[in-house]
Design a protein around this motif. Sequence first.
Motif, mmCIF file in Angstrom:
data_model
loop_
_atom_site.group_PDB
_atom_site.id
_atom_site.type_symbol
_atom_site.label_atom_id
_atom_site.label_comp_id
_atom_site.label_asym_id
_atom_site.label_seq_id
_atom_site.Cartn_x
_atom_site.Cartn_y
_atom_site.Cartn_z
ATOM 1 N N PRO A 1 -6.046 31.033 -23.502
ATOM 2 C CA PRO A 1 -5.051 32.008 -23.813
ATOM 3 C C PRO A 1 -4.980 33.269 -24.706
ATOM 4 O O PRO A 1 -4.367 34.188 -24.316
ATOM 5 N N ARG A 2 -5.675 33.027 -25.784
ATOM 6 C CA ARG A 2 -5.978 34.038 -26.536
ATOM 7 C C ARG A 2 -6.950 35.289 -26.107
ATOM 8 O O ARG A 2 -6.411 36.460 -25.954
ATOM 9 N N ASP A 3 -7.740 35.034 -25.171
ATOM 10 C CA ASP A 3 -8.627 35.971 -24.474
ATOM 11 C C ASP A 3 -7.579 36.557 -23.273
ATOM 12 O O ASP A 3 -7.782 37.797 -22.902
ATOM 13 N N ALA A 4 -6.709 35.852 -22.674
ATOM 14 C CA ALA A 4 -5.860 36.417 -21.708
ATOM 15 C C ALA A 4 -5.056 37.483 -22.216
ATOM 16 O O ALA A 4 -4.595 38.546 -21.569
ATOM 17 N N LYS B 1 1.870 21.339 -19.028
ATOM 18 C CA LYS B 1 1.780 22.532 -20.081
ATOM 19 C C LYS B 1 2.849 22.575 -20.718
ATOM 20 O O LYS B 1 2.933 22.623 -22.047
ATOM 21 N N LEU B 2 3.950 22.580 -19.942
ATOM 22 C CA LEU B 2 5.340 22.732 -20.569
ATOM 23 C C LEU B 2 5.792 21.620 -21.410
ATOM 24 O O LEU B 2 5.978 21.886 -22.781
ATOM 25 N N GLY B 3 5.091 20.589 -21.049
ATOM 26 C CA GLY B 3 5.389 19.269 -22.079
ATOM 27 C C GLY B 3 4.493 19.374 -23.484
ATOM 28 O O GLY B 3 4.974 18.989 -24.271
ATOM 29 N N LEU C 1 0.773 27.665 -24.821
ATOM 30 C CA LEU C 1 1.611 28.694 -23.985
ATOM 31 C C LEU C 1 1.226 28.573 -22.571
ATOM 32 O O LEU C 1 0.166 29.098 -22.181
ATOM 33 N N PRO C 2 2.111 28.202 -21.655
ATOM 34 C CA PRO C 2 1.726 28.360 -20.401
ATOM 35 C C PRO C 2 1.608 29.683 -19.999
ATOM 36 O O PRO C 2 2.196 30.611 -20.360
ATOM 37 N N ALA C 3 0.740 30.211 -18.834
ATOM 38 C CA ALA C 3 0.363 31.456 -18.553
ATOM 39 C C ALA C 3 1.436 32.239 -18.273
ATOM 40 O O ALA C 3 1.532 33.402 -18.629
ATOM 41 N N PRO C 4 2.507 31.801 -17.209
ATOM 42 C CA PRO C 4 3.821 32.635 -17.211
ATOM 43 C C PRO C 4 4.685 33.160 -18.256
ATOM 44 O O PRO C 4 4.986 33.966 -18.307
ATOM 45 N N MET C 5 4.495 32.179 -19.346
ATOM 46 C CA MET C 5 5.265 32.647 -20.489
ATOM 47 C C MET C 5 4.574 33.765 -21.392
ATOM 48 O O MET C 5 5.120 34.726 -22.009
ATOM 49 N N MET C 6 3.392 33.477 -21.485
ATOM 50 C CA MET C 6 2.477 34.367 -22.231
ATOM 51 C C MET C 6 2.401 35.782 -21.545
ATOM 52 O O MET C 6 2.593 36.823 -21.929
ATOM 53 N N LEU D 1 0.631 32.560 -12.369
ATOM 54 C CA LEU D 1 0.888 31.290 -12.471
ATOM 55 C C LEU D 1 0.192 30.402 -13.422
ATOM 56 O O LEU D 1 0.310 29.432 -13.659
ATOM 57 N N ASP D 2 -1.186 30.965 -13.721
ATOM 58 C CA ASP D 2 -1.938 30.429 -14.507
ATOM 59 C C ASP D 2 -3.118 31.430 -15.313
ATOM 60 O O ASP D 2 -2.902 32.500 -14.875
#
Length: 444
Positions: free
Chosen positions: A8-11, A183-185, A341-346, A65-66
Amino acid sequence: MTIEQMAPRDAQMYWMSTKIPNDQFLLFCFDSPTPDLDAVRSVIAARAARIADLRVRAVDVAGHLDYPYWGPRDESQVPLTVHALADPSWPRCRSAIAALLPNTVDIRQSPWHLHLFPDIKGAPRVSGSALIAVLQVSHALADGQRATAVARALFGDGSPVGGAVPEVPARPALRGLLDFPGKLGQLLAVSRGGYLAYQRQQELVAAGELEPEPQGFPLISLNARPGEHREIRMIVRPRDELRADGVSVTVAVMTAISSALPRYLRDHGQWVPERLGAEVTVAEPGESLARNNFRNVGVDLCWSEPDLRTRARSIAEGIESRRRRAAHPVLVAQRAGGAALPAPMMWAGVNAFNTDLMPPTVAGNTVVSSVVRGAADLTLGGGTVAFTAGFPALSPAMGLTHGVHGIGDAVTVSVHTSAAVMPDADHYGSLLADALDEVSQLQR
Protein backbone atom coordinates in the motif's frame (compact mmCIF):
# COMPACT_ATOMS: atom_id res chain seq x y z
CA MET A 1 5.65 -18.69 -9.85
CA THR A 2 6.83 -15.71 -7.80
CA ILE A 3 4.16 -13.06 -7.19
CA GLU A 4 4.89 -9.63 -5.74
CA GLN A 5 2.06 -7.21 -5.19
CA MET A 6 2.81 -3.55 -4.57
CA ALA A 7 2.57 -2.70 -0.88
CA PRO A 8 0.00 0.00 0.00
CA ARG A 9 2.69 2.52 0.84
CA ASP A 10 4.48 1.92 -2.47
CA ALA A 11 1.20 2.12 -4.40
CA GLN A 12 0.47 5.42 -2.71
CA MET A 13 3.84 6.70 -3.94
CA TYR A 14 2.96 5.51 -7.46
CA TRP A 15 -0.52 7.01 -7.57
CA MET A 16 0.53 10.26 -5.88
CA SER A 17 3.29 10.78 -8.46
CA THR A 18 0.63 11.80 -11.00
CA LYS A 19 -0.22 14.75 -8.74
CA ILE A 20 3.17 15.50 -7.17
CA PRO A 21 6.23 14.15 -9.03
CA ASN A 22 8.34 12.16 -6.57
CA ASP A 23 10.90 10.26 -8.66
CA GLN A 24 14.40 9.97 -7.26
CA PHE A 25 17.39 11.20 -9.28
CA LEU A 26 20.70 9.66 -8.22
CA LEU A 27 23.66 11.48 -9.75
CA PHE A 28 27.10 9.89 -10.10
CA CYS A 29 30.06 11.75 -11.59
CA PHE A 30 32.74 9.57 -13.21
CA ASP A 31 36.25 10.91 -13.81
CA SER A 32 38.14 10.29 -17.10
CA PRO A 33 35.74 7.85 -18.78
CA THR A 34 36.01 6.37 -22.26
CA PRO A 35 34.29 8.27 -25.10
CA ASP A 36 32.85 4.99 -26.44
CA LEU A 37 29.18 5.39 -25.45
CA ASP A 38 28.10 2.28 -27.36
CA ALA A 39 30.34 0.25 -25.08
CA VAL A 40 28.85 2.01 -22.05
CA ARG A 41 25.33 1.20 -23.26
CA SER A 42 26.26 -2.48 -23.65
CA VAL A 43 27.74 -2.61 -20.15
CA ILE A 44 24.59 -1.02 -18.67
CA ALA A 45 22.35 -3.51 -20.49
CA ALA A 46 24.41 -6.46 -19.28
CA ARG A 47 24.50 -5.26 -15.69
CA ALA A 48 20.79 -4.35 -15.60
CA ALA A 49 19.91 -7.86 -16.76
CA ARG A 50 21.36 -9.20 -13.48
CA ILE A 51 19.51 -6.77 -11.17
CA ALA A 52 15.98 -7.94 -10.31
CA ASP A 53 14.66 -4.45 -9.46
CA LEU A 54 15.62 -3.22 -12.94
CA ARG A 55 13.82 -6.06 -14.71
CA VAL A 56 10.28 -5.27 -13.56
CA ARG A 57 7.43 -2.93 -14.39
CA ALA A 58 4.15 -2.11 -12.66
CA VAL A 59 0.95 -3.80 -13.83
CA ASP A 60 -2.28 -2.03 -12.87
CA VAL A 61 -5.38 -3.92 -11.77
CA ALA A 62 -8.53 -2.96 -13.67
CA GLY A 63 -10.67 -0.44 -11.82
CA HIS A 64 -8.04 -0.22 -9.08
CA LEU A 65 -9.84 -3.11 -7.41
CA ASP A 66 -6.53 -4.20 -5.95
CA TYR A 67 -3.01 -2.92 -5.62
CA PRO A 68 -0.77 -3.14 -8.70
CA TYR A 69 1.60 -6.05 -9.23
CA TRP A 70 5.22 -6.14 -10.27
CA GLY A 71 5.70 -8.07 -13.50
CA PRO A 72 8.51 -8.62 -16.02
CA ARG A 73 9.64 -5.66 -18.11
CA ASP A 74 10.42 -5.81 -21.84
CA GLU A 75 14.19 -6.10 -21.58
CA SER A 76 14.77 -5.74 -25.30
CA GLN A 77 14.82 -1.98 -24.69
CA VAL A 78 17.33 -0.33 -22.36
CA PRO A 79 15.78 2.81 -20.81
CA LEU A 80 18.82 5.00 -21.44
CA THR A 81 19.18 8.47 -22.95
CA VAL A 82 22.44 10.17 -23.92
CA HIS A 83 22.19 13.95 -23.59
CA ALA A 84 24.84 15.44 -25.89
CA LEU A 85 25.00 19.09 -24.85
CA ALA A 86 26.12 21.76 -27.32
CA ASP A 87 27.78 23.44 -24.36
CA PRO A 88 29.18 20.62 -22.21
CA SER A 89 30.11 22.90 -19.31
CA TRP A 90 29.24 21.96 -15.74
CA PRO A 91 26.72 24.83 -15.29
CA ARG A 92 24.93 23.85 -18.52
CA CYS A 93 24.91 20.19 -17.48
CA ARG A 94 23.51 21.19 -14.10
CA SER A 95 20.68 23.10 -15.81
CA ALA A 96 19.92 20.14 -18.09
CA ILE A 97 19.67 17.83 -15.07
CA ALA A 98 17.41 20.32 -13.28
CA ALA A 99 15.06 20.26 -16.28
CA LEU A 100 14.56 16.51 -15.75
CA LEU A 101 13.39 16.81 -12.14
CA PRO A 102 9.68 17.66 -12.66
CA ASN A 103 9.27 14.53 -14.82
CA THR A 104 8.29 11.00 -13.87
CA VAL A 105 8.92 7.66 -15.50
CA ASP A 106 5.98 5.58 -16.67
CA ILE A 107 6.47 2.61 -14.40
CA ARG A 108 4.02 0.57 -16.46
CA GLN A 109 6.84 0.51 -19.04
CA SER A 110 9.92 0.83 -16.80
CA PRO A 111 10.34 2.14 -13.24
CA TRP A 112 13.82 3.49 -14.05
CA HIS A 113 15.67 5.46 -16.69
CA LEU A 114 19.37 6.25 -16.99
CA HIS A 115 20.45 9.66 -18.28
CA LEU A 116 24.06 10.09 -19.45
CA PHE A 117 25.80 13.43 -19.95
CA PRO A 118 29.19 12.76 -21.61
CA ASP A 119 32.34 14.88 -21.90
CA ILE A 120 31.35 17.41 -19.22
CA LYS A 121 33.98 20.04 -18.40
CA GLY A 122 34.48 21.69 -15.03
CA ALA A 123 32.70 19.17 -12.80
CA PRO A 124 33.73 19.27 -9.11
CA ARG A 125 36.68 17.06 -8.15
CA VAL A 126 37.39 16.28 -11.83
CA SER A 127 40.39 17.80 -13.65
CA GLY A 128 39.45 16.66 -17.16
CA SER A 129 36.25 15.40 -18.79
CA ALA A 130 33.54 13.72 -16.75
CA LEU A 131 30.68 11.38 -17.51
CA ILE A 132 27.61 12.32 -15.46
CA ALA A 133 25.14 9.48 -14.92
CA VAL A 134 21.72 10.27 -13.45
CA LEU A 135 19.66 7.24 -12.49
CA GLN A 136 15.96 8.18 -12.36
CA VAL A 137 14.00 5.76 -10.18
CA SER A 138 10.31 5.67 -9.34
CA HIS A 139 9.76 5.99 -5.60
CA ALA A 140 7.28 3.13 -5.85
CA LEU A 141 10.20 0.87 -6.77
CA ALA A 142 12.62 1.88 -4.04
CA ASP A 143 13.37 4.23 -1.19
CA GLY A 144 16.73 5.99 -0.90
CA GLN A 145 18.57 3.02 0.60
CA ARG A 146 17.19 0.51 -1.88
CA ALA A 147 17.78 2.83 -4.84
CA THR A 148 21.38 3.22 -3.66
CA ALA A 149 21.80 -0.57 -3.62
CA VAL A 150 20.46 -0.71 -7.18
CA ALA A 151 22.84 2.03 -8.32
CA ARG A 152 25.81 0.34 -6.68
CA ALA A 153 24.95 -2.86 -8.54
CA LEU A 154 24.53 -0.99 -11.83
CA PHE A 155 27.81 0.89 -11.51
CA GLY A 156 29.66 -1.84 -9.61
CA ASP A 157 30.74 -5.23 -10.84
CA GLY A 158 27.28 -6.23 -12.03
CA SER A 159 26.93 -9.05 -9.49
CA PRO A 160 23.41 -10.53 -9.48
CA VAL A 161 21.08 -8.69 -7.09
CA GLY A 162 17.69 -9.95 -5.95
CA GLY A 163 15.76 -13.06 -6.80
CA ALA A 164 13.42 -14.19 -9.54
CA VAL A 165 11.44 -11.67 -11.56
CA PRO A 166 7.80 -11.85 -10.41
CA GLU A 167 4.85 -12.78 -12.57
CA VAL A 168 1.34 -11.33 -12.54
CA PRO A 169 -1.39 -13.75 -11.38
CA ALA A 170 -4.34 -14.62 -13.60
CA ARG A 171 -7.48 -12.47 -13.29
CA PRO A 172 -6.06 -9.96 -10.79
CA ALA A 173 -9.24 -7.81 -10.78
CA LEU A 174 -11.41 -10.79 -9.83
CA ARG A 175 -8.89 -11.74 -7.18
CA GLY A 176 -9.04 -8.24 -5.74
CA LEU A 177 -12.85 -8.22 -5.78
CA LEU A 178 -13.05 -11.54 -3.96
CA ASP A 179 -10.48 -10.44 -1.37
CA PHE A 180 -12.15 -7.09 -0.69
CA PRO A 181 -14.57 -8.20 2.09
CA GLY A 182 -11.75 -9.85 4.01
CA LYS A 183 -9.50 -6.81 3.64
CA LEU A 184 -12.33 -4.54 4.78
CA GLY A 185 -12.77 -6.67 7.88
CA GLN A 186 -9.04 -6.51 8.53
CA LEU A 187 -9.17 -2.71 8.19
CA LEU A 188 -11.98 -2.47 10.75
CA ALA A 189 -10.02 -4.60 13.20
CA VAL A 190 -6.85 -2.59 12.70
CA SER A 191 -8.79 0.67 12.96
CA ARG A 192 -10.14 -0.34 16.35
CA GLY A 193 -6.58 -1.15 17.44
CA GLY A 194 -5.47 2.23 16.13
CA TYR A 195 -8.17 4.02 18.12
CA LEU A 196 -7.17 2.21 21.30
CA ALA A 197 -3.53 3.07 20.58
CA TYR A 198 -4.52 6.73 20.17
CA GLN A 199 -6.23 6.69 23.56
CA ARG A 200 -3.15 5.10 25.08
CA GLN A 201 -0.99 7.74 23.42
CA GLN A 202 -3.00 10.51 25.08
CA GLU A 203 -2.59 8.80 28.45
CA LEU A 204 1.17 8.47 28.00
CA VAL A 205 1.51 12.11 26.94
CA ALA A 206 -0.51 13.25 29.95
CA ALA A 207 1.72 11.14 32.21
CA GLY A 208 4.89 12.58 30.67
CA GLU A 209 5.97 9.18 29.36
CA LEU A 210 5.66 10.14 25.68
CA GLU A 211 6.48 13.38 23.96
CA PRO A 212 3.43 15.27 22.69
CA GLU A 213 2.67 15.67 19.01
CA PRO A 214 5.37 17.98 17.60
CA GLN A 215 4.25 21.48 16.68
CA GLY A 216 4.30 22.47 13.05
CA PHE A 217 6.42 25.34 11.79
CA PRO A 218 5.05 28.62 10.37
CA LEU A 219 5.06 28.89 6.59
CA ILE A 220 7.77 31.07 5.05
CA SER A 221 8.17 32.38 1.51
CA LEU A 222 9.88 29.13 0.45
CA ASN A 223 6.87 27.05 1.47
CA ALA A 224 5.19 27.79 -1.84
CA ARG A 225 4.28 26.01 -5.04
CA PRO A 226 7.35 25.53 -7.26
CA GLY A 227 7.29 26.35 -10.96
CA GLU A 228 8.37 24.06 -13.76
CA HIS A 229 11.77 25.80 -14.07
CA ARG A 230 13.99 24.11 -11.49
CA GLU A 231 17.39 25.06 -10.13
CA ILE A 232 19.98 22.78 -8.52
CA ARG A 233 23.31 23.51 -6.91
CA MET A 234 25.91 21.09 -5.52
CA ILE A 235 28.60 21.75 -2.93
CA VAL A 236 31.16 18.93 -2.70
CA ARG A 237 33.30 18.74 0.45
CA PRO A 238 35.70 16.23 2.04
CA ARG A 239 33.85 14.13 4.59
CA ASP A 240 36.39 14.97 7.30
CA GLU A 241 35.37 18.63 7.14
CA LEU A 242 31.81 17.74 8.14
CA ARG A 243 32.29 15.05 10.75
CA ALA A 244 33.51 15.14 14.33
CA ASP A 245 32.95 13.31 17.60
CA GLY A 246 29.26 13.47 18.42
CA VAL A 247 28.34 15.36 15.23
CA SER A 248 27.23 13.38 12.19
CA VAL A 249 27.52 14.67 8.65
CA THR A 250 23.74 15.12 8.53
CA VAL A 251 23.73 17.20 11.72
CA ALA A 252 26.67 19.29 10.49
CA VAL A 253 24.83 20.08 7.25
CA MET A 254 21.60 20.88 9.10
CA THR A 255 23.57 23.24 11.34
CA ALA A 256 24.84 25.02 8.24
CA ILE A 257 21.30 25.20 6.83
CA SER A 258 20.15 26.71 10.13
CA SER A 259 22.52 29.62 9.45
CA ALA A 260 22.05 29.99 5.69
CA LEU A 261 18.26 29.89 5.64
CA PRO A 262 17.52 32.84 7.97
CA ARG A 263 20.35 34.83 6.34
CA TYR A 264 18.75 34.31 2.95
CA LEU A 265 15.34 35.39 4.22
CA ARG A 266 16.78 38.49 5.88
CA ASP A 267 18.81 39.42 2.79
CA HIS A 268 15.55 39.49 0.81
CA GLY A 269 13.62 41.46 3.39
CA GLN A 270 11.48 38.46 4.28
CA TRP A 271 10.03 37.44 7.60
CA VAL A 272 12.09 35.04 9.73
CA PRO A 273 9.91 33.22 12.27
CA GLU A 274 11.15 32.34 15.75
CA ARG A 275 11.17 28.68 14.75
CA LEU A 276 12.47 27.19 11.51
CA GLY A 277 12.41 23.46 10.95
CA ALA A 278 13.53 20.74 8.57
CA GLU A 279 11.66 17.63 7.54
CA VAL A 280 14.24 14.87 7.88
CA THR A 281 14.07 11.40 6.36
CA VAL A 282 14.77 8.59 8.85
CA ALA A 283 14.74 4.84 8.26
CA GLU A 284 12.01 2.76 9.88
CA PRO A 285 13.30 0.10 12.27
CA GLY A 286 12.98 -3.56 11.37
CA GLU A 287 11.91 -5.33 8.19
CA SER A 288 9.07 -4.17 5.97
CA LEU A 289 7.02 -5.64 3.17
CA ALA A 290 7.05 -2.21 1.55
CA ARG A 291 9.92 -1.11 -0.65
CA ASN A 292 9.69 2.30 1.04
CA ASN A 293 10.73 1.83 4.65
CA PHE A 294 11.21 5.34 6.00
CA ARG A 295 9.43 8.22 7.70
CA ASN A 296 9.81 11.98 7.65
CA VAL A 297 10.13 13.74 11.01
CA GLY A 298 10.07 17.47 11.72
CA VAL A 299 13.17 18.77 13.53
CA ASP A 300 13.72 22.26 14.94
CA LEU A 301 16.80 23.93 13.42
CA CYS A 302 17.31 25.98 16.61
CA TRP A 303 18.58 28.85 14.45
CA SER A 304 18.36 31.45 17.22
CA GLU A 305 20.94 29.59 19.35
CA PRO A 306 24.14 31.64 18.81
CA ASP A 307 26.65 28.92 19.73
CA LEU A 308 27.01 26.54 16.77
CA ARG A 309 28.22 23.64 18.89
CA THR A 310 25.21 23.94 21.19
CA ARG A 311 22.96 24.30 18.17
CA ALA A 312 24.40 21.15 16.56
CA ARG A 313 23.86 19.18 19.78
CA SER A 314 20.25 20.42 19.97
CA ILE A 315 19.59 19.42 16.36
CA ALA A 316 21.07 15.95 16.99
CA GLU A 317 18.91 15.56 20.09
CA GLY A 318 15.87 16.68 18.10
CA ILE A 319 16.46 14.04 15.42
CA GLU A 320 16.89 11.30 18.00
CA SER A 321 13.84 12.45 19.95
CA ARG A 322 11.62 12.41 16.86
CA ARG A 323 13.02 9.04 15.81
CA ARG A 324 12.23 7.55 19.24
CA ARG A 325 8.73 8.98 19.22
CA ALA A 326 7.98 7.66 15.72
CA ALA A 327 9.14 4.16 16.77
CA HIS A 328 6.97 4.04 19.91
CA PRO A 329 4.62 1.01 19.78
CA VAL A 330 1.45 3.08 20.22
CA LEU A 331 2.34 5.25 17.23
CA VAL A 332 3.32 2.22 15.16
CA ALA A 333 -0.11 0.74 15.98
CA GLN A 334 -1.83 3.95 14.89
CA ARG A 335 -0.09 3.83 11.51
CA ALA A 336 -1.08 0.21 10.90
CA GLY A 337 -4.37 1.33 9.40
CA GLY A 338 -2.62 2.67 6.31
CA ALA A 339 -1.07 -0.72 5.58
CA ALA A 340 -4.51 -2.37 5.85
CA LEU A 341 -6.37 0.05 3.59
CA PRO A 342 -8.01 -1.73 0.62
CA ALA A 343 -6.81 -0.51 -2.77
CA PRO A 344 -10.08 1.16 -3.91
CA MET A 345 -10.11 3.27 -0.75
CA MET A 346 -6.46 4.22 -1.11
CA TRP A 347 -7.00 5.14 -4.76
CA ALA A 348 -10.06 7.26 -3.93
CA GLY A 349 -8.13 9.11 -1.23
CA VAL A 350 -5.20 9.88 -3.54
CA ASN A 351 -7.54 10.86 -6.37
CA ALA A 352 -9.37 13.30 -4.08
CA PHE A 353 -6.16 14.91 -2.79
CA ASN A 354 -6.27 18.65 -3.47
CA THR A 355 -2.81 20.03 -4.22
CA ASP A 356 -4.13 23.60 -4.13
CA LEU A 357 -4.88 23.56 -0.41
CA MET A 358 -2.07 25.02 1.70
CA PRO A 359 -1.66 23.76 5.27
CA PRO A 360 -1.60 26.27 8.16
CA THR A 361 1.78 24.90 9.27
CA VAL A 362 4.39 22.52 7.86
CA ALA A 363 6.43 19.67 9.33
CA GLY A 364 9.51 21.50 8.07
CA ASN A 365 10.32 24.66 6.14
CA THR A 366 12.73 22.62 4.04
CA VAL A 367 13.60 18.94 3.54
CA VAL A 368 16.88 17.22 4.35
CA SER A 369 17.41 13.73 2.93
CA SER A 370 20.71 12.02 3.73
CA VAL A 371 22.02 8.76 2.29
CA VAL A 372 25.48 7.19 2.48
CA ARG A 373 26.25 5.52 -0.85
CA GLY A 374 29.25 3.50 0.25
CA ALA A 375 32.81 3.17 -0.97
CA ALA A 376 34.11 5.10 -3.99
CA ASP A 377 34.70 1.90 -5.97
CA LEU A 378 32.06 2.40 -8.67
CA THR A 379 33.04 2.67 -12.33
CA LEU A 380 31.40 3.42 -15.66
CA GLY A 381 33.09 3.48 -19.05
CA GLY A 382 36.47 3.06 -17.40
CA GLY A 383 35.96 6.16 -15.25
CA THR A 384 35.95 6.11 -11.44
CA VAL A 385 33.30 7.79 -9.33
CA ALA A 386 34.30 11.23 -8.02
CA PHE A 387 31.12 12.20 -6.15
CA THR A 388 27.41 11.48 -5.93
CA ALA A 389 24.36 13.65 -5.34
CA GLY A 390 20.57 13.57 -5.07
CA PHE A 391 17.68 16.01 -5.25
CA PRO A 392 14.65 15.42 -2.98
CA ALA A 393 11.41 16.28 -4.76
CA LEU A 394 9.59 19.57 -4.38
CA SER A 395 5.87 19.76 -3.56
CA PRO A 396 3.12 22.41 -3.50
CA ALA A 397 4.17 23.51 0.01
CA MET A 398 7.91 22.81 -0.29
CA GLY A 399 9.98 24.97 -2.62
CA LEU A 400 13.43 24.15 -1.21
CA THR A 401 14.95 20.76 -0.44
CA HIS A 402 18.45 19.56 0.40
CA GLY A 403 20.23 16.29 -0.33
CA VAL A 404 23.23 15.04 1.65
CA HIS A 405 24.94 12.18 -0.16
CA GLY A 406 28.34 10.67 0.52
CA ILE A 407 30.53 8.27 -1.38
CA GLY A 408 34.09 7.49 -0.34
CA ASP A 409 35.56 10.62 1.22
CA ALA A 410 33.30 13.06 -0.66
CA VAL A 411 30.03 14.50 0.64
CA THR A 412 27.75 16.50 -1.65
CA VAL A 413 25.24 18.95 -0.24
CA SER A 414 22.63 19.53 -2.93
CA VAL A 415 20.07 22.30 -3.24
CA HIS A 416 16.87 21.76 -5.22
CA THR A 417 14.54 24.72 -5.69
CA SER A 418 12.48 26.56 -8.26
CA ALA A 419 13.07 29.95 -9.81
CA ALA A 420 9.46 30.83 -8.94
CA VAL A 421 10.24 30.35 -5.25
CA MET A 422 13.95 31.22 -5.09
CA PRO A 423 14.93 33.37 -8.08
CA ASP A 424 18.58 33.63 -7.01
CA ALA A 425 19.73 30.13 -6.14
CA ASP A 426 23.36 31.23 -6.50
CA HIS A 427 23.00 33.57 -3.54
CA TYR A 428 21.56 30.84 -1.33
CA GLY A 429 24.24 28.44 -2.54
CA SER A 430 26.93 30.94 -1.52
CA LEU A 431 25.36 31.43 1.90
CA LEU A 432 25.20 27.67 2.40
CA ALA A 433 28.82 27.21 1.30
CA ASP A 434 29.91 29.90 3.76
CA ALA A 435 27.86 28.29 6.52
CA LEU A 436 29.47 24.91 5.79
CA ASP A 437 32.85 26.61 6.16
CA GLU A 438 31.80 27.93 9.56
CA VAL A 439 30.66 24.50 10.68
CA SER A 440 33.84 22.86 9.41
CA GLN A 441 35.88 25.21 11.62
CA LEU A 442 34.15 23.69 14.63
CA GLN A 443 35.45 20.26 13.70
CA ARG A 444 39.09 21.28 14.03
